[in-house]
Structure formats: structure tokens, C-alpha cells
Design a protein around this motif. Structure first.
Motif, PDB file in Angstrom:
ATOM      1  N   SER A   1      15.702  10.753   4.258  1.00 52.07           N
ATOM      2  CA  SER A   1      14.870   9.942   3.371  1.00 52.07           C
ATOM      3  C   SER A   1      14.363   8.664   4.048  1.00 52.07           C
ATOM      4  O   SER A   1      13.343   8.108   3.664  1.00 52.07           O
ATOM      5  CB  SER A   1      15.649   9.581   2.097  1.00 52.07           C
TER       6      SER A   1
ATOM      7  N   LYS B   1      10.366   8.164   6.078  1.00 51.24           N
ATOM      8  CA  LYS B   1       9.104   7.647   5.534  1.00 51.24           C
ATOM      9  C   LYS B   1       8.942   6.146   5.815  1.00 51.24           C
ATOM     10  O   LYS B   1       7.891   5.707   6.302  1.00 51.24           O
ATOM     11  CB  LYS B   1       9.103   7.896   4.018  1.00 51.24           C
ATOM     12  N   GLU B   2       9.977   5.385   5.554  1.00 48.11           N
ATOM     13  CA  GLU B   2       9.901   3.932   5.772  1.00 48.11           C
ATOM     14  C   GLU B   2       9.759   3.615   7.257  1.00 48.11           C
ATOM     15  O   GLU B   2       9.063   2.682   7.639  1.00 48.11           O
ATOM     16  CB  GLU B   2      11.128   3.230   5.189  1.00 48.11           C
TER      17      GLU B   2
ATOM     18  N   LYS C   1       6.210   4.113   8.279  1.00 46.47           N
ATOM     19  CA  LYS C   1       5.375   3.006   7.784  1.00 46.47           C
ATOM     20  C   LYS C   1       5.529   1.787   8.702  1.00 46.47           C
ATOM     21  O   LYS C   1       4.556   1.117   9.013  1.00 46.47           O
ATOM     22  CB  LYS C   1       5.795   2.628   6.370  1.00 46.47           C
TER      23      LYS C   1
ATOM     24  N   ASP D   1      -6.888  -1.561  -1.137  1.00 44.72           N
ATOM     25  CA  ASP D   1      -6.460  -1.379  -2.523  1.00 44.72           C
ATOM     26  C   ASP D   1      -7.650  -1.705  -3.431  1.00 44.72           C
ATOM     27  O   ASP D   1      -8.367  -2.673  -3.201  1.00 44.72           O
ATOM     28  CB  ASP D   1      -5.287  -2.309  -2.838  1.00 44.72           C
TER      29      ASP D   1
ATOM     30  N   THR E   1      -5.212  -4.422   2.737  1.00 44.57           N
ATOM     31  CA  THR E   1      -3.825  -4.896   2.908  1.00 44.57           C
ATOM     32  C   THR E   1      -3.586  -5.441   4.310  1.00 44.57           C
ATOM     33  O   THR E   1      -2.547  -6.049   4.562  1.00 44.57           O
ATOM     34  CB  THR E   1      -2.833  -3.747   2.671  1.00 44.57           C
TER      35      THR E   1
ATOM     36  N   ILE F   1      -1.011  -0.051   5.454  1.00 44.93           N
ATOM     37  CA  ILE F   1      -0.033   0.461   4.487  1.00 44.93           C
ATOM     38  C   ILE F   1      -0.602   0.196   3.093  1.00 44.93           C
ATOM     39  O   ILE F   1      -0.917  -0.954   2.747  1.00 44.93           O
ATOM     40  CB  ILE F   1       1.325  -0.290   4.597  1.00 44.93           C
TER      41      ILE F   1
ATOM     42  N   ARG G   1       0.536   1.171  -2.956  1.00 44.04           N
ATOM     43  CA  ARG G   1       1.101   2.034  -4.003  1.00 44.04           C
ATOM     44  C   ARG G   1       1.856   3.245  -3.448  1.00 44.04           C
ATOM     45  O   ARG G   1       2.073   4.242  -4.141  1.00 44.04           O
ATOM     46  CB  ARG G   1      -0.029   2.479  -4.942  1.00 44.04           C
ATOM     47  N   GLY G   2       2.215   3.173  -2.167  1.00 41.96           N
ATOM     48  CA  GLY G   2       3.109   4.176  -1.595  1.00 41.96           C
ATOM     49  C   GLY G   2       2.453   5.462  -1.108  1.00 41.96           C
ATOM     50  O   GLY G   2       3.149   6.382  -0.697  1.00 41.96           O
ATOM     51  N   TYR G   3       1.120   5.544  -1.122  1.00 41.06           N
ATOM     52  CA  TYR G   3       0.487   6.801  -0.717  1.00 41.06           C
ATOM     53  C   TYR G   3      -0.144   6.757   0.681  1.00 41.06           C
ATOM     54  O   TYR G   3      -0.590   7.779   1.186  1.00 41.06           O
ATOM     55  CB  TYR G   3      -0.601   7.202  -1.716  1.00 41.06           C
TER      56      TYR G   3
ATOM     57  N   TRP H   1      -0.454   8.770   4.460  1.00 37.71           N
ATOM     58  CA  TRP H   1      -0.194   9.993   3.709  1.00 37.71           C
ATOM     59  C   TRP H   1       0.765  10.864   4.517  1.00 37.71           C
ATOM     60  O   TRP H   1       0.627  10.966   5.736  1.00 37.71           O
ATOM     61  CB  TRP H   1      -1.514  10.733   3.460  1.00 37.71           C
TER      62      TRP H   1
END
Ligand code: SF4
Length: 292
Positions: A85, A88-89, A92, A110, A116, A120, A123-125, A128
Motif C-alpha cells: 500500500s 502509491k505514496e 507520488k 485543480d 498545484t 500531484i 484529489r488523489g487521482y 494516475w
């Protein structure tokens, strides 16, 4: 013992740098061949400029285009790889680092807060992620930044299933005719057929990762890829849309099963800057970069 999280971050940073600054060798060779075979002086000048640009970017380790794209990662995580898990971070973090240090152009906007500046999304997408869980103890990462201009000409259509393969081919030709000069040709074309409205676009993008001139293992699909390559070049879009030189370098297709009532077709088009780079990391942190 290696810090695996740091290895993943450093490797991903390197992949983003390589993808932005160095084309896969077979793409570069195809552009050089296209330049040598272009007859007209306008097309020749454009192909020469593209090739010179690619060589300068590689030599100076600078992005080959001012638009360094929206970042996507195709990731395969082995079930015995020590990280899951957290990946992903970490990716990024690598993206943010590459944005500062390669540098990549900040391209994550955004709708409400603006750019931004980090690549990055809020909203976390973005970036991708396409995650796949696989057997084994390795992590495979492919970084694929894709420019806005070439994304703008992507197309998706639910065609009547009765139109079959003929309908698929017609839609691909229609999509390329509409793209015309808009997205820095010569293009490489990914086509996804089947699945749902989202899956066909994902498959089309994934198809772009296959090396040029590596046709589908199913001979029936390979035959359609080759036929479309010929047909699309007859559109004579030409280098940068000037009608001379190659229009399309290659066409790759992926097929999924479809619902009986649906025939979704996705077309994802890459400009001449078909950028991606990959590596595989084992559980001990040894890195193997994919041939580039
Ligand atoms: S379409 Fe490709 S080459 Fe053209 S500006 Fe966008 S990223 Fe750059």
C-alpha cells in the motif's frame, strides 16, 4: 540491507527523468528512418527538427518537449514484494521530486484551486495509477507521461455491435482524420476494443507501451494492426501535419471481451514523443532497468 522504499522512490524518479529526456531506442530509430525516407523538403525539415530535438534532449538530459505530460504509472506488484500500500505514496513523492529536479512542467490543474505546481492532484487521482497484482517477489514500474495535445485527440465510441471489425476500423480512421495535424504527428496509435467505456481507453493506452513493430500475438489482430497502419498513412497527414513524411509510425490494438449489446472502441494517440520507461525491482532492492 537496502531501504526498499528509497530504492523504489529513486528508481521511479530515474524513470520519470529517462521518459522525459530519452525516447525508447526503437522510437528514435523509426523517426530517423522516417526522416531519411521523407521526400519533400517541408516534411524532411520537420522530421530533421524532431530528430535533432530528440538527440539534443538525450545529450543534455533535458525534456524533449516543453509539455512533459500528465504522469501515469503502470505498476505490477508481486505478492511477495515487501511493499504494497505504500507504493502509491512513494511514486507520488518521486513525481514531486522529478517535477523540481528534472524538471517536469507542473501539469496538474485543480478545477477550483488552480495549478498545484507539483504534478500531484489535490484529489488523489494524479498521477494516475494502473495497478496489477501478480505472483512473485518483484515490483515492475513503467512511467508514462503523456502530453495534453496528444491526449486532446483521443476518442471513444460505443459502436453498434453489428458493425463488427469493419466498424472498429472505420472509427479508428475517423479518429485519426479528426486528429489531423493537431497533436504533433507522426503518431503512434493505441486502440482498445471491448470491455466497457473505461476499459477500452485503458487498453488503448496500454497498447502504446508495446514496442513498435511488435504486433499482436493473435495473427488476426496483428493483420488488422498492419492494415490500419497502411490505411492511416494514406491519410497523408505527414510530419507535423504538412502532408509529407510519415503520418503514423505504428498501430497497436488490444481486445477484451465485450457485453453482447456493446462494442466499445477507444483510440489513444501519441505524438512523436512516445515517452515511457520501465524497471523491475526485486525484494532485495536490486533494480533492473528495461531496455530503452
Ligand atoms: S503533442 Fe507531444 S510533442 Fe506536441 S506539444 Fe504535446 S507533448 Fe509535445
Amino acid at each position: 540491507m537496502k531501504d526498499i522504499a528509497q530504492v523504489v522512490e529513486d528508481t521511479s524518479f530515474e524513470l520519470l527523468k529517462v521518459a522525459a529526456t530519452k525516447l525508447p531506442s526503437e522510437v528514435k530509430e523509426t523517426l530517423v528512418k522516417g526522416k531519411n525516407e521523407t521526400k519533400g523538403s517541408l516534411g524532411k525539415a520537420q522530421m530533421s527538427a524532431i530528430v535533432e530535438n530528440v538527440e539534443l534532449a538525450e545529450t543534455n538530459i533535458k525534456p524533449m518537449c516543453q509539455d512533459t505530460g500528465l504522469v501515469a504509472f503502470f505498476v505490477k506488484i508481486g505478492d511477495k514484494f515487501p511493499l504494497r500500500s505504500e507504493v502509491k505514496e512513494i511514486l507520488k513523492k518521486a513525481t514531486e521530486r522529478a517535477t523540481k529536479n528534472v524538471p517536469l512542467r507542473p501539469n496538474a490543474v485543480d478545477m477550483f484551486e488552480g495549478n498545484t505546481k507539483t504534478n500531484i492532484g489535490l484529489r488523489g487521482y494524479v498521477p494516475w495509477f494502473y495497478f496489477d497484482l501478480v505472483e512473485g517477489d518483484k515490483l515492475e514500474i513503467i512511467a508514462m507521461p503523456k502530453g495534453g495535445g496528444s491526449s486532446n485527440v483521443g476518442k471513444m465510441k460505443m459502436i453498434p455491435p453489428g458493425k463488427g471489425i469493419k466498424g472498429v476500423k472505420e472509427f479508428v480512421v475517423e479518429a485519426l482524420a479528426a486528429a489531423g495535424p493537431l497533436a504533433c504527428p507522426p503518431y503512434t496509435v493505441g486502440v482498445g476494443v471491448g470491455g466497457g467505456e473505461d476499459m477500452c481507453m485503458n487498453l488503448a493506452k496500454k497498447a502504446l507501451l508495446r514496442p513498435l513493430y511488435h504486433y499482436h500475438e493473435d495473427e488476426r489482430i496483428a493483420a488488422i494492426e498492419k492494415e490500419l497502419l497502411q490505411t492511416l498513412n494514406q491519410l497523408e497527414i505527414g510530419a507535423m501535419g504538412l502532408g509529407e513524411g510519415p503520418s503514423v509510425l505504428d498501430v497497436h490494438m488490444e481486445f477484451a471481451a465485450r457485453h453482447p449489446a456493446s462494442l466499445p472502441v477507444g483510440v489513444v494517440i501519441s505524438c512523436w514523443a512516445l515517452r515511457h520507461a520501465g524497471a523491475t525491482i526485486d525484494k532485495d532492492g536490486n533494480v533492473e532497468y528495461h531496455p530503452h
